[in-house]
Design a protein around this motif. Structure first.
Motif, PDB file in Angstrom:
ATOM      1  N   SER A  86      -2.811 -18.487 -52.076  1.00  0.00           N
ATOM      2  CA  SER A  86      -3.203 -17.127 -52.473  1.00  0.00           C
ATOM      3  C   SER A  86      -3.806 -17.131 -53.683  1.00  0.00           C
ATOM      4  O   SER A  86      -4.527 -15.734 -54.032  1.00  0.00           O
ATOM      5  CB  SER A  86      -1.638 -15.459 -52.061  1.00  0.00           C
ATOM      6  OG  SER A  86      -0.957 -16.636 -53.381  1.00  0.00           O
ATOM      7  N   SER A  87      -3.537 -17.351 -54.688  1.00  0.00           N
ATOM      8  CA  SER A  87      -4.404 -17.561 -56.372  1.00  0.00           C
ATOM      9  C   SER A  87      -5.643 -17.559 -55.984  1.00  0.00           C
ATOM     10  O   SER A  87      -6.676 -16.898 -56.952  1.00  0.00           O
ATOM     11  CB  SER A  87      -4.152 -19.168 -57.302  1.00  0.00           C
ATOM     12  OG  SER A  87      -4.778 -20.346 -56.622  1.00  0.00           O
ATOM     13  N   LEU A  88      -6.330 -17.610 -55.042  1.00  0.00           N
ATOM     14  CA  LEU A  88      -8.134 -17.254 -54.762  1.00  0.00           C
ATOM     15  C   LEU A  88      -8.257 -15.608 -54.703  1.00  0.00           C
ATOM     16  O   LEU A  88      -8.999 -15.441 -55.428  1.00  0.00           O
ATOM     17  CB  LEU A  88      -7.862 -18.134 -53.230  1.00  0.00           C
ATOM     18  CG  LEU A  88      -9.990 -17.785 -53.079  1.00  0.00           C
ATOM     19  CD1 LEU A  88     -10.702 -19.358 -52.282  1.00  0.00           C
ATOM     20  CD2 LEU A  88     -10.189 -16.684 -52.520  1.00  0.00           C
ATOM     21  N   GLY A 298      -2.460  -8.374 -40.206  1.00  0.00           N
ATOM     22  CA  GLY A 298      -0.983 -10.083 -39.280  1.00  0.00           C
ATOM     23  C   GLY A 298      -2.281 -11.050 -39.733  1.00  0.00           C
ATOM     24  O   GLY A 298      -1.586 -12.412 -39.509  1.00  0.00           O
ATOM     25  N   ILE A 299      -3.773 -10.842 -39.438  1.00  0.00           N
ATOM     26  CA  ILE A 299      -4.509 -11.764 -38.648  1.00  0.00           C
ATOM     27  C   ILE A 299      -3.802 -12.657 -39.927  1.00  0.00           C
ATOM     28  O   ILE A 299      -4.523 -14.250 -39.261  1.00  0.00           O
ATOM     29  CB  ILE A 299      -5.973 -11.592 -39.257  1.00  0.00           C
ATOM     30  CG1 ILE A 299      -6.841 -11.989 -37.896  1.00  0.00           C
ATOM     31  CG2 ILE A 299      -6.195 -10.939 -40.062  1.00  0.00           C
ATOM     32  CD1 ILE A 299      -6.778 -12.746 -36.877  1.00  0.00           C
ATOM     33  N   ASN A 300      -4.783 -13.390 -40.734  1.00  0.00           N
ATOM     34  CA  ASN A 300      -4.301 -14.629 -42.105  1.00  0.00           C
ATOM     35  C   ASN A 300      -3.385 -14.379 -41.528  1.00  0.00           C
ATOM     36  O   ASN A 300      -3.117 -16.283 -42.442  1.00  0.00           O
ATOM     37  CB  ASN A 300      -4.622 -13.773 -43.181  1.00  0.00           C
ATOM     38  CG  ASN A 300      -6.355 -13.195 -44.090  1.00  0.00           C
ATOM     39  OD1 ASN A 300      -7.267 -13.857 -42.716  1.00  0.00           O
ATOM     40  ND2 ASN A 300      -6.327 -13.208 -44.661  1.00  0.00           N
ATOM     41  N   VAL A 301      -1.948 -13.887 -41.320  1.00  0.00           N
ATOM     42  CA  VAL A 301      -0.850 -15.484 -41.286  1.00  0.00           C
ATOM     43  C   VAL A 301      -1.173 -16.716 -39.794  1.00  0.00           C
ATOM     44  O   VAL A 301      -0.862 -17.091 -39.963  1.00  0.00           O
ATOM     45  CB  VAL A 301       0.354 -14.036 -40.425  1.00  0.00           C
ATOM     46  CG1 VAL A 301       1.073 -15.362 -39.555  1.00  0.00           C
ATOM     47  CG2 VAL A 301       1.173 -13.240 -41.557  1.00  0.00           C
ATOM     48  N   VAL A 440      -0.106 -10.814 -48.768  1.00  0.00           N
ATOM     49  CA  VAL A 440       0.195 -11.113 -47.176  1.00  0.00           C
ATOM     50  C   VAL A 440       0.325 -12.624 -47.671  1.00  0.00           C
ATOM     51  O   VAL A 440       1.134 -13.010 -46.125  1.00  0.00           O
ATOM     52  CB  VAL A 440      -0.726 -11.205 -46.346  1.00  0.00           C
ATOM     53  CG1 VAL A 440      -0.237 -11.379 -44.702  1.00  0.00           C
ATOM     54  CG2 VAL A 440      -0.871  -9.279 -45.611  1.00  0.00           C
ATOM     55  N   ALA A 441      -0.116 -13.464 -47.670  1.00  0.00           N
ATOM     56  CA  ALA A 441      -0.245 -15.159 -47.617  1.00  0.00           C
ATOM     57  C   ALA A 441       1.087 -15.578 -49.010  1.00  0.00           C
ATOM     58  O   ALA A 441       1.308 -16.246 -48.910  1.00  0.00           O
ATOM     59  CB  ALA A 441      -1.442 -15.415 -48.235  1.00  0.00           C
TER      60      ALA A 441
END
Length: 513
Positions: A86-88, A298-301, A440-441
């Motif tokens: 998630s830092s990105l 929730g797609i990036n899940v 989310v990440a």
């Protein structure tokens, strides 16, 4: 001209044809999506590789590889591990603000070039990482690259494509994202087989390839006519417009762009106007909510953590990576529905159908996982047919997203704002997308541990809410020239309360509410 904002005559049509130059230019520009997609796809695969976990995240390695955790929901729970992913997106959020100013002052082309350059440096740093600090720093530089690319590419595509094909060419950006995800999944599948435990370096270093693609593309691209006019290069813009439209008679469109630029220069503080001027309220709300909803599907899940997710529900390492490849392939194929449907069926129809299907299949995933794992997360290996059913439901959910909220979450915000606040509005779009992507990440693995299978019901509820939002508040924008977009607000049952009627008395652009 109303309130300092030029509007072309309603129903007007600009002469021109779909030239080869436009086609190749839009394809090259859309390749900027590769860097975003590659990163989304590569992260989950790398974080499921035992040598990578052993080197940087030993606590997770002990729970996963050494089976010290029996709770399937919680074995990957590590805030440091999610910080790697998630830092990105935090970096991309802040970078998009800077990119907004660069895009307006120096053009879309330079902004794309800088995006590729930062991403390239970050890829090299990640591939050579020997310490977690070096790894996170590389991720931050990747984020700066993503922020610059996502700020410039969708706007560039909307500005340069003929309005009748604007949806189709803008969707190419999302198609490039899906290709990047699929490419990353393939890379992870094969690098995981490399002996010696250094395959993760190849995966992370592979990000240099899409970075070089956007660097190469941006060198040969022209800037958009709107950007050139806005920076005082009207003659160059007129010649470019003739080239990209394939006709010499571009006076109507050129004059509209010039008038739009003159109006935009009267707005000295675009950020203040976007945030506080009443008539920009529809653009501000949609530029905020659409990218937020896109991530709350929730797609990036699924995309970030596909291999981790599949391992969580009982797949072995190689099987989980192959399942991620299958999901990525479905993502690419389904995006073509949007490529051809956006300008024919319309934006609203795709969003509504996509929302309904996502809600159904996300609920099905929750039920299947809940029936097998319950609330304890302890179970034996999944039967082959049961695991295949879970993969089918995840693929169906992914396909629904790929033809709806995936591409349209970038297209609609990029086309609805007038020139004077367009860069600022796109910055809001990118910032909100990155903020919720980060959120989310960062909390997904913690939420999976806490909410169990209910996490998928949580996201399905958001899909239901956003589908209602589309039905009531998102106007249709297909086949409307970008300079005429103000009419969709005047004709909408709710948003017409915020924009002055074209026949009403002109209100000053600085009117604040």
């Amino acid at each position: 001209m109303a309130g300092g904002i030029f509007t072309a005559p309603e129903g007007g049509d600009y002469p021109g044809e779909l030239t080869f130059y436009v086609k190749i230019t839009c394809v090259m520009a859309a390749m900027g999506g590769l860097i975003f997609g590659y990163d989304i796809g590569i992260s989950g695969g790398v974080t499921s590789m035992a040598p990578f976990l052993q080197r940087f995240f030993m606590s997770v390695y002990r729970k996963e590889a050494l089976n010290t955790s029996t709770n399937q929901y919680c074995k990957f729970d590590s805030q440091l591990l999610t910080l790697f992913t998630s830092s990105l997106y935090v970096a991309a959020l802040f970078a998009s603000v800077v990119a907004s100013h660069v895009s307006k002052k120096h053009g879309r082309k330079l902004t794309m070039f800088l995006g590729g350059l930062f991403f390239l440096i970050g890829a090299v740093l990640n591939a050579a990482a020997v310490h977690i600090t070096m790894l996170i720093l590389g991720r931050i530089l990747l984020g700066v690259g993503v922020g610059f690319a996502n700020q410039s590419v969708p706007i560039y595509l909307s500005e340069i494509a003929p309005y009748k094909y604007r949806g189709r060419f803008n969707v190419l950006f999302q198609l490039a994202i899906t290709v990047g995800i699929l490419l990353a999944n393939f890379v992870n599948f094969f690098t995981n087989k490399i002996s010696g435990g250094w395959g993760w370096r190849v995966s992370l270093g592979g990000a240099a390839l899409p970075a070089l693609v956007i660097l190469f593309s941006s060198v040969f691209l022209s800037d958009s006519p709107s950007s050139l006019i806005d920076r005082g290069k009207a003659e160059e813009a007129e010649q470019l417009l003739k080239k990209i439209r394939g006709v010499d008679n571009v006076k109507a469109e050129f004059d509209d762009l010039v008038e739009a630029s003159k109006a935009s220069k009267k707005v000295e503080k675009p950020w203040k106007n976007l945030l506080r001027v009443r008539k920009y309220r529809p653009q501000l709300i949609l530029s905020t909510l659409i990218p937020s909803f896109q991530q709350l599907t929730g797609i990036n899940v699924v995309m970030f953590y596909a291999p981790v997710l599949f391992q969580t529900i009982g797949f072995k390492s190689n099987a989980s990576l192959m399942s991620a490849v299958i999901t990525g392939a479905v993502n690419v194929c389904a995006t073509f529905i949007s490529v051809y449907g956006t300008d024919t069926k319309g934006r609203r129809a795709l969003l509504l159908w996509g929302g309904i299907l996502m809600c159904v299949f996300q609920t099905a995933v929750a039920l299947l996982i809940g029936l097998k794992f319950g609330t304890t997360g302890v179970t034996t290996a999944l039967p082959q047919w049961y695991a295949a059913l879970v993969v089918v439901c995840i693929c169906a959910f992914t396909a629904a997203f790929a033809f709806s909220w995936g591409p349209l979450g970038w297209l609609i915000p990029s086309e609805i704002s007038p020139l004077e606040v367009r860069s600022a509005a796109q910055c809001v779009t990118v910032s909100m997308n990155m903020f919720f992507t980060f959120g989310v990440a960062q909390i997904f693995l913690k939420m999976l541990c806490w909410m169990k299978f209910g996490l998928f019901i949580f996201f399905a509820a958001f899909v239901f809410i956003m589908t209602l939002f589309v039905y009531f508040f998102v106007p249709e924008t297909k086949n409307i020239p970008i300079e005429e977009m103000s009419r969709v607000w005047r004709e909408h049952w709710y948003w017409n309360n915020y924009v002055e009627d074209s026949k009403s008395q002109v209100k000053p652009v600085t009117e604040i509410v």
